[in-house]
Enzyme design. Structure first.
Site, PDB file in Angstrom:
ATOM      1  CB  THR A 135      -0.919   0.005   1.236  1.00 26.32           C
ATOM      2  OG1 THR A 135      -0.106  -0.131   2.419  1.00 26.32           O
ATOM      3  CG2 THR A 135      -1.916  -1.136   1.185  1.00 26.32           C
ATOM      4  CD  GLU A 136       4.899  -0.472   0.529  1.00 24.15           C
ATOM      5  OE1 GLU A 136       5.599  -1.279   1.145  1.00 24.15           O
ATOM      6  OE2 GLU A 136       3.976  -0.831  -0.248  1.00 24.15           O
ATOM      7  CB  VAL A 137       1.670   3.967  -4.464  1.00 24.80           C
ATOM      8  CG1 VAL A 137       2.900   3.329  -5.078  1.00 24.80           C
ATOM      9  CG2 VAL A 137       0.465   3.036  -4.530  1.00 24.80           C
ATOM     10  CB  ILE A 139       1.100   6.685   2.821  1.00 21.23           C
ATOM     11  CG1 ILE A 139       2.251   5.664   2.722  1.00 21.23           C
ATOM     12  CG2 ILE A 139      -0.145   6.039   3.400  1.00 21.23           C
ATOM     13  CD1 ILE A 139       2.770   5.221   4.090  1.00 21.23           C
ATOM     14  CG  PHE A 141       7.186   4.833   1.539  1.00 22.78           C
ATOM     15  CD1 PHE A 141       8.317   5.630   1.567  1.00 22.78           C
ATOM     16  CD2 PHE A 141       7.289   3.518   1.989  1.00 22.78           C
ATOM     17  CE1 PHE A 141       9.525   5.135   2.027  1.00 22.78           C
ATOM     18  CE2 PHE A 141       8.496   3.019   2.447  1.00 22.78           C
ATOM     19  CZ  PHE A 141       9.613   3.826   2.464  1.00 22.78           C
TER      20      PHE A 141
END
Length: 259
Positions: A135-137, A139, A141
């Site tokens: 799920t980084e993208v 937030i 990241f």
């Protein structure tokens, strides 16, 4: 060694490493990553250990990065963030390249860095209720480190879908994509993983497992000609190993061999 954020035990040649921050959904921070590295190194060096099981305590396997940890990253210098990133990089690489087989027993959600841990394990068994994803993208990241391993594992196309959308997927879809090995009902997963780990301990040569794992991780970096040459060399070397002599003798004599 005493640990604050994990549990570590060895029984019947199986080392079990348990993420032990259930109140934080086993979220990662610098201290937890450091303890994981220490535990995997201990298991690697322990001749009594043949297989390693990685799992989480509580409802989640690992929910990714700890919120306090994320806030700290905002005030770190570039050099501090680079050093921190290299710690996680080292953990992922050590699991991926470890001489011993690592099994993920996933009994809850595995998100972001938590899904990264699942990605680098050799085998992974997941309950149907668990969701997995990077799920980084979402937030701001990036799933930088895991991308390197995920592309190798499931191919560019499927990796693009998971990494760019940041969507969580069901365990069933993760199995179809090749991200995990299999989906196992929650009531059965503990016994199932124990059976797989025990089978590896008793039914397979430790040297054969080590060499095969290394070969799988190496051939993608080589040309076809180089890969085949390496495979031929490993074949010849293994034929001269004591494990091979024992295995062939037992097979020819129709004897049951317990490794």
């Amino acid at each position: 060694m005493a640990y604050s954020f994990i549990l570590y035990e060895v029984a019947d040649r199986i080392a079990t490493i348990t993420l032990n921050r259930p109140e934080k959904r086993n979220a990662l921070n610098g201290a937890l990553v450091a303890e994981l590295r220490q535990a995997f190194q201990a298991a690697a060096q322990d001749e009594a250990v043949k297989v390693i099981v990685l799992k989480g305590k509580g409802e989640a396997f690992c929910a990714g990065a700890d919120l306090d940890y994320l806030q700290q990253l905002q005030v770190n210098t570039y050099e501090e963030n680079l050093a921190d990133s290299r710690e996680l990089m080292s953990l992922f690489r050590e699991i991926y390249e470890l001489d011993k087989i690592v099994i993920a027993q996933v009994e809850g959600h595995a998100i972001a860095g938590g899904c990264g841990l699942v990605t680098v394990c050799d085998l992974s068994y997941v309950v149907p209720e668990a969701q997995l994803g990077y799920t980084e993208v979402k937030i701001g990241f990036i799933p930088a480190l895991v991308a390197v391993f995920l592309v190798r594992k499931i191919g560019e196309g499927k990796a693009r879908e998971l990494l760019l959308t940041g969507r969580l997927v069901t365990a069933e879809k993760a199995a179809v994509s090749g991200l995990i090995t299999a989906v196992v009902p929650a009531a059965e997963i503990k016994e199932y993983v124990a059976k797989v780990a025990t089978g590896l301990c008793k039914e397979a040569s430790g040297n054969s497992l080590k060499v095969t794992k290394k070969l799988i991780g190496t051939v993608l970096d080589l040309s076809l000609r180089e890969s085949l040459e390496l495979a031929a060399e490993q074949n010849a070397t293994t034929r001269g190993h004591e494990d091979c002599r024992k295995g062939i003798a037992a097979f020819l004599n129709k004897e049951k061999l317990i490794w």
